[in-house]
Design a protein around this motif. Structure first.
Motif, PDB file in Angstrom:
ATOM      1  N   UNK A  58       0.850  -1.174   0.000  1.00  0.00           N
ATOM      2  CA  UNK A  58       0.000   0.000   0.000  1.00  0.00           C
ATOM      3  C   UNK A  58       0.899   1.242   0.000  1.00  0.00           C
ATOM      4  N   UNK A  59       0.590   2.178  -0.846  1.00  0.00           N
ATOM      5  CA  UNK A  59       1.392   3.383  -0.999  1.00  0.00           C
ATOM      6  C   UNK A  59       0.924   4.481  -0.053  1.00  0.00           C
ATOM      7  N   UNK A  60       1.887   5.136   0.580  1.00  0.00           N
ATOM      8  CA  UNK A  60       1.608   6.330   1.382  1.00  0.00           C
ATOM      9  C   UNK A  60       1.728   7.540   0.459  1.00  0.00           C
ATOM     10  N   UNK A  61       0.948   8.562   0.740  1.00  0.00           N
ATOM     11  CA  UNK A  61       1.009   9.782  -0.061  1.00  0.00           C
ATOM     12  C   UNK A  61       1.576  10.914   0.780  1.00  0.00           C
ATOM     13  N   UNK A  62       2.587  11.567   0.237  1.00  0.00           N
ATOM     14  CA  UNK A  62       3.172  12.761   0.839  1.00  0.00           C
ATOM     15  C   UNK A  62       2.637  13.942   0.036  1.00  0.00           C
ATOM     16  N   UNK A  63       1.705  14.678   0.645  1.00  0.00           N
ATOM     17  CA  UNK A  63       1.129  15.857   0.008  1.00  0.00           C
ATOM     18  C   UNK A  63       1.993  17.064   0.346  1.00  0.00           C
ATOM     19  N   UNK A  64       2.250  17.902  -0.636  1.00  0.00           N
ATOM     20  CA  UNK A  64       3.062  19.105  -0.448  1.00  0.00           C
ATOM     21  C   UNK A  64       2.255  20.302  -0.924  1.00  0.00           C
ATOM     22  N   UNK A  65       2.050  21.265  -0.027  1.00  0.00           N
ATOM     23  CA  UNK A  65       1.314  22.469  -0.389  1.00  0.00           C
ATOM     24  C   UNK A  65       2.194  23.324  -1.300  1.00  0.00           C
ATOM     25  N   UNK A  66       1.815  23.436  -2.546  1.00  0.00           N
ATOM     26  CA  UNK A  66       2.620  24.193  -3.508  1.00  0.00           C
ATOM     27  C   UNK A  66       2.303  25.689  -3.496  1.00  0.00           C
ATOM     28  N   UNK A  67       1.242  26.081  -2.785  1.00  0.00           N
ATOM     29  CA  UNK A  67       0.879  27.497  -2.733  1.00  0.00           C
ATOM     30  C   UNK A  67       1.363  28.180  -1.464  1.00  0.00           C
ATOM     31  N   UNK A  68       1.979  27.437  -0.550  1.00  0.00           N
ATOM     32  CA  UNK A  68       2.449  28.014   0.718  1.00  0.00           C
ATOM     33  C   UNK A  68       3.440  29.146   0.464  1.00  0.00           C
ATOM     34  N   UNK A  69       3.212  30.244   1.153  1.00  0.00           N
ATOM     35  CA  UNK A  69       4.138  31.373   1.088  1.00  0.00           C
ATOM     36  C   UNK A  69       5.107  31.365   2.272  1.00  0.00           C
ATOM     37  N   UNK A  70       4.852  30.519   3.265  1.00  0.00           N
ATOM     38  CA  UNK A  70       5.718  30.374   4.438  1.00  0.00           C
ATOM     39  C   UNK A  70       5.954  31.714   5.135  1.00  0.00           C
ATOM     40  N   UNK A  71       4.927  32.548   5.165  1.00  0.00           N
ATOM     41  CA  UNK A  71       5.029  33.834   5.851  1.00  0.00           C
ATOM     42  C   UNK A  71       5.823  34.885   5.103  1.00  0.00           C
ATOM     43  N   UNK A  72       6.208  34.594   3.890  1.00  0.00           N
ATOM     44  CA  UNK A  72       7.002  35.530   3.104  1.00  0.00           C
ATOM     45  C   UNK A  72       6.101  36.339   2.178  1.00  0.00           C
ATOM     46  N   UNK A  73       6.579  37.517   1.814  1.00  0.00           N
ATOM     47  CA  UNK A  73       5.903  38.294   0.780  1.00  0.00           C
ATOM     48  C   UNK A  73       6.474  37.803  -0.537  1.00  0.00           C
ATOM     49  N   UNK A  74       5.602  37.238  -1.365  1.00  0.00           N
ATOM     50  CA  UNK A  74       6.042  36.627  -2.615  1.00  0.00           C
ATOM     51  C   UNK A  74       5.372  37.348  -3.778  1.00  0.00           C
ATOM     52  N   UNK A  75       6.191  37.824  -4.697  1.00  0.00           N
ATOM     53  CA  UNK A  75       5.660  38.467  -5.896  1.00  0.00           C
ATOM     54  C   UNK A  75       4.848  37.451  -6.683  1.00  0.00           C
ATOM     55  N   UNK A  76       3.859  37.936  -7.426  1.00  0.00           N
ATOM     56  CA  UNK A  76       2.969  37.046  -8.165  1.00  0.00           C
ATOM     57  C   UNK A  76       3.703  36.109  -9.116  1.00  0.00           C
ATOM     58  N   UNK A  77       4.804  36.572  -9.709  1.00  0.00           N
ATOM     59  CA  UNK A  77       5.509  35.742 -10.690  1.00  0.00           C
ATOM     60  C   UNK A  77       6.650  34.931 -10.070  1.00  0.00           C
ATOM     61  N   UNK A  78       6.850  35.048  -8.765  1.00  0.00           N
ATOM     62  CA  UNK A  78       7.926  34.317  -8.096  1.00  0.00           C
ATOM     63  C   UNK A  78       7.447  32.945  -7.628  1.00  0.00           C
ATOM     64  N   UNK A  79       8.377  32.017  -7.531  1.00  0.00           N
ATOM     65  CA  UNK A  79       8.027  30.690  -7.018  1.00  0.00           C
ATOM     66  C   UNK A  79       7.802  30.784  -5.518  1.00  0.00           C
ATOM     67  N   UNK A  80       6.757  30.180  -5.057  1.00  0.00           N
ATOM     68  CA  UNK A  80       6.428  30.183  -3.638  1.00  0.00           C
ATOM     69  C   UNK A  80       7.278  29.151  -2.906  1.00  0.00           C
ATOM     70  N   UNK A  81       7.539  29.384  -1.615  1.00  0.00           N
ATOM     71  CA  UNK A  81       8.326  28.421  -0.836  1.00  0.00           C
ATOM     72  C   UNK A  81       7.769  26.996  -0.891  1.00  0.00           C
ATOM     73  N   UNK A  82       6.460  26.846  -0.910  1.00  0.00           N
ATOM     74  CA  UNK A  82       5.876  25.511  -1.003  1.00  0.00           C
ATOM     75  C   UNK A  82       6.204  24.831  -2.322  1.00  0.00           C
TER      76      UNK A  82
END
Length: 124
Positions: free
Chosen positions: A1-25
């Motif tokens: 049985x496979x475990x799933x590791x979900x990763x939030x790709x939209x997380x900003x991690x408390x940082x101010x992130x420009x719209x075109x920049x890659x987010x920390x998540x």
């Protein structure tokens, strides 16, 4: 049985992130993919884990096992996250003994959720 590791790709991690920049998540997701999933683990990027104040967040789940949500993760944590995911995948119930968990999993746990059994039995 496979475990799933979900990763939030939209997380900003408390940082101010420009719209075109890659987010920390998203950067965390890339680091995990680049490192490669351990046996029995699938890495899946998701839009949001609703752990915004504790981002970047990841979650582990598998059918019939306890699920976990962890926060404050960075790409530098990729090796520890994958080691913890491998240990989780190797369990029957999702309960990795405390001392066998990576330190980041011991200290940065946000939630532990019991395994779901379907159909849910009505309360008596």
């Amino acid at each position: 049985m496979t475990a799933t590791l979900y990763v939030c790709t939209t997380c900003k991690a408390g940082e101010i992130v420009e719209d075109d920049a890659q987010r920390p998540g998203a950067l965390l997701h890339k680091a995990l993919i680049a490192a490669g999933a351990p046996q029995g683990v699938e890495i899946v990027g998701v839009g949001c884990l609703s752990a915004c104040k504790a981002g970047a967040a990841v979650a582990l789940s598998a059918p019939g096992k306890w699920s976990y949500v962890y926060g404050h993760m960075t790409p530098d944590d990729a090796a520890d996250i994958l080691a913890g995911a491998a240990a989780y995948a190797a369990t029957a119930d999702g309960l990795v003994p405390w001392r066998e968990r990576p330190v980041i999993f011991r200290k940065q746990s946000l939630a532990r959720i019991p395994a779901f059994t379907l159909p849910l039995e009505a309360a008596e």
